[in-house]
Write a protein that holds these residues in place. Sequence first.
Motif, mmCIF file in Angstrom:
data_model
loop_
_atom_site.group_PDB
_atom_site.id
_atom_site.type_symbol
_atom_site.label_atom_id
_atom_site.label_comp_id
_atom_site.label_asym_id
_atom_site.label_seq_id
_atom_site.Cartn_x
_atom_site.Cartn_y
_atom_site.Cartn_z
ATOM 1 N N THR A 83 7.322 -3.266 -0.154
ATOM 2 C CA THR A 83 6.053 -3.637 0.478
ATOM 3 C C THR A 83 5.232 -4.445 -0.529
ATOM 4 O OG1 THR A 83 4.842 -1.661 -0.273
ATOM 5 C CG2 THR A 83 6.106 -1.475 1.794
ATOM 6 N N SER A 84 3.972 -4.681 -0.201
ATOM 7 C CA SER A 84 3.118 -5.493 -1.074
ATOM 8 C C SER A 84 2.865 -4.832 -2.425
ATOM 9 C CB SER A 84 1.779 -5.763 -0.378
ATOM 10 O OG SER A 84 1.103 -4.555 -0.108
ATOM 11 N N THR A 85 3.101 -3.511 -2.537
ATOM 12 C CA THR A 85 2.854 -2.812 -3.808
ATOM 13 C C THR A 85 4.105 -2.713 -4.674
ATOM 14 O OG1 THR A 85 3.246 -0.684 -2.706
ATOM 15 C CG2 THR A 85 0.960 -1.447 -2.859
ATOM 16 N N SER A 86 5.234 -3.213 -4.187
ATOM 17 C CA SER A 86 6.493 -3.137 -4.937
ATOM 18 C C SER A 86 6.546 -4.214 -6.010
ATOM 19 C CB SER A 86 7.681 -3.308 -3.987
ATOM 20 O OG SER A 86 7.630 -2.361 -2.930
ATOM 21 N N ARG A 87 6.858 -3.822 -7.229
ATOM 22 C CA ARG A 87 6.950 -4.775 -8.335
ATOM 23 C C ARG A 87 8.227 -4.503 -9.133
ATOM 24 N NH1 ARG A 87 3.565 -6.510 -5.678
ATOM 25 N NH2 ARG A 87 1.425 -7.137 -6.173
ATOM 26 N N PHE A 88 9.111 -5.487 -9.186
ATOM 27 C CA PHE A 88 10.312 -5.370 -10.005
ATOM 28 C C PHE A 88 9.934 -5.604 -11.463
ATOM 29 C CE2 PHE A 88 14.254 -7.657 -11.642
ATOM 30 C CZ PHE A 88 14.922 -6.468 -11.954
ATOM 31 N N THR A 111 7.978 -0.642 -10.043
ATOM 32 C CA THR A 111 6.786 0.196 -9.982
ATOM 33 C C THR A 111 6.247 0.078 -8.565
ATOM 34 O OG1 THR A 111 5.299 -1.574 -10.729
ATOM 35 C CG2 THR A 111 6.211 -0.107 -12.413
ATOM 36 N N ASP A 112 5.713 1.190 -8.057
ATOM 37 C CA ASP A 112 5.233 1.191 -6.687
ATOM 38 C C ASP A 112 4.250 2.335 -6.492
ATOM 39 O OD1 ASP A 112 4.971 0.490 -4.015
ATOM 40 O OD2 ASP A 112 7.132 0.271 -3.708
ATOM 41 N N THR A 113 3.544 2.288 -5.381
ATOM 42 C CA THR A 113 2.667 3.388 -4.993
ATOM 43 C C THR A 113 3.518 4.549 -4.497
ATOM 44 O OG1 THR A 113 0.890 1.877 -4.383
ATOM 45 C CG2 THR A 113 0.807 4.103 -3.448
ATOM 46 N N VAL A 114 3.253 5.745 -5.023
ATOM 47 C CA VAL A 114 3.985 6.945 -4.622
ATOM 48 C C VAL A 114 3.003 7.930 -4.021
ATOM 49 C CG1 VAL A 114 5.257 8.955 -5.464
ATOM 50 C CG2 VAL A 114 5.851 6.675 -6.282
ATOM 51 N N THR A 115 3.300 8.399 -2.817
ATOM 52 C CA THR A 115 2.436 9.349 -2.115
ATOM 53 C C THR A 115 3.150 10.689 -2.003
ATOM 54 O OG1 THR A 115 1.427 7.557 -0.820
ATOM 55 C CG2 THR A 115 1.175 9.812 0.018
ATOM 56 N N VAL A 160 8.644 12.414 -0.018
ATOM 57 C CA VAL A 160 7.783 11.622 -0.889
ATOM 58 C C VAL A 160 7.705 10.199 -0.345
ATOM 59 C CG1 VAL A 160 7.515 10.676 -3.221
ATOM 60 C CG2 VAL A 160 8.327 13.032 -2.903
ATOM 61 N N GLY A 161 6.486 9.679 -0.243
ATOM 62 C CA GLY A 161 6.286 8.317 0.243
ATOM 63 C C GLY A 161 6.307 7.304 -0.886
ATOM 64 N N VAL A 162 6.953 6.166 -0.640
ATOM 65 C CA VAL A 162 6.984 5.079 -1.617
ATOM 66 C C VAL A 162 6.596 3.790 -0.907
ATOM 67 C CG1 VAL A 162 8.389 3.770 -3.251
ATOM 68 C CG2 VAL A 162 8.802 6.230 -2.947
ATOM 69 N N THR A 191 7.183 4.477 3.031
ATOM 70 C CA THR A 191 8.420 4.961 3.617
ATOM 71 C C THR A 191 8.727 6.291 2.941
ATOM 72 O OG1 THR A 191 9.263 2.731 4.000
ATOM 73 C CG2 THR A 191 10.882 4.512 3.947
ATOM 74 N N TYR A 192 9.088 7.301 3.711
ATOM 75 C CA TYR A 192 9.280 8.637 3.138
ATOM 76 C C TYR A 192 10.753 8.914 2.851
ATOM 77 C CZ TYR A 192 4.429 9.857 3.443
ATOM 78 O OH TYR A 192 3.070 9.880 3.229
#
Length: 404
Positions: free
Chosen positions: A115-120, A141-145, A84-86, A91-92
Motif C-alpha cells: 500500500t502507500s505505506t510500504s517502503r522497500f 518497512t510498513d504500518t503494523v496494526t 496482525v494488520g500490515v 491486510t491481516y
Amino acid sequence: MVPSKSLSSLLTLPALALLSLSASALAHPRTTSSTAPLKLAVRINSNGIKNIAAADRARFQALQASGSSSISTTNAVTIYTADVGVGSPATYYTLLIDTGSSNTWIGANKTYEKTSTSRFTGGLFGVEYGDGSLVAGEEYTDTVTLNSDLVIEKQSIGVAIDTSGFNGLDGLLGLGPADLTQNTISNEYEVPTVTDNLYTQGTIGSEVLGVFFAPASSSDSNGELTFGGYDASKINGSINYVPITSTFPASGFWGIDQSIAYGTTSILTETAGIVDTGTTLILIATDAFREYQSATGGTPDEATGLLKISLDQYKQLSSLHFTIGGVIYELTPNGQIWPRSLNTDIGGTTDGIYLVVADIGSNSGSGLDFINGYCFLERFYSVYDTTNSQVGFATTEYTYATSN
C-alpha cells in the motif's frame, strides 16, 4: 527473486555494514503508564508433527549452536496466534507468537499486499530455523496494526519469498530481544522489534510485555499479550522478577537462572536456560532428565517421544518445584502431563498419560540447560522487561488447575 544461497552469503556480511542503533538504546523515560492488550487465539494442529520432543530438541540445538533467532517451524501442535494488520488499509495476517525470535515477517501463505505505506529498504531478509530451513526474502518497512490501540509506523517487516513448514500460518510476530535480529538483514546490523517501536513511538509507557496463556484443554481458549506492562486481573499475588542471566548462550534470549526439584529431591542445581513460547514442552538437561525419569518411573514412548506413565504412577507423581530468584513455582502433577484430550494429536493413545518434561539432549553445564516452554507458561504468567533486563513470573487461576 534472490536465490537462498546468495541471500545466505549476504547475511553473513561483517557487522560493520550500516551499524544501526537498537530501539532499546534510544529508549527514554516516560510519564505515561499506558498499557494495551492484544488477544490471542489458540490453535490445535491435528496435522502437526507427532514427535514433539524431537522437534523441541531440534529447536534447542539451533539456539545453543548459534545464539540466533531460530525456531522450529514444525512444532505446531498447540500454538498461539495473533491476527496482525500490515499496510494502510491493513491486510491481516495470522502470525505465530514467539519470544524466542525477534524478526516479524509475513508471506508464508498469504501474499504481501503493498500500500502507500510500504517502503522497500533495499535489504535482504533471512532467518535460519531449527530444522535447517531458511525463511528468505526482502525487508520492507510498513504500518503494523496489532489492534486499534497498537499501531506502529515504519516497522521492519520481512517479506518472505522462500518458506517451508508454516502450515496455515502467514508468518511470525517476533517478541524476543532486539539482539536476535542482528545479521538477519543484509544492510542493517540490528532492527527494532515491534515492542521497541511501540515504546519509542510513545504508544506504550514502558518496554514491557506481559504474556498470558491458558491450558489448551481448559474452557478458556484465548491468550493475551499486554504491551507496556501486565494484566493484573490475570495474576494471583505479585510479579516476582529476576535479571537476565549472564551465562551465554542463554543470555542472548529471555534467559534466566533456576533450579528444579522433584518433590524434595534436587534434580537440577541452579543453572541457566530460557523462557520460550515457541517451545512446546519443558526441556531439561540430560542428567536431570534421567533423575526425573527414574523418580517418576516413566518409560519412553516411541510414538510421541515422551515419557509415558500408568494411572497408578500418575497418582504417585510429586510436584516439580522451580526455584527462580528465591521464589518457588510449583508445577503440580496435573501440570506435568500432556492434555489427555489432545493425545491423538501427538500420536498417542486416547487413554495414555504422557509427561511434558523431556530431555534437552545434552548434560548440564552447556549454558542453556533448560527451556521453560508453553507447558510451563500456561501455568504461570510471564513478563518480559526490556528496559530493566529482567523476566517476571506470577501464579494464575490455572497454576493449580486439573484440566489435563
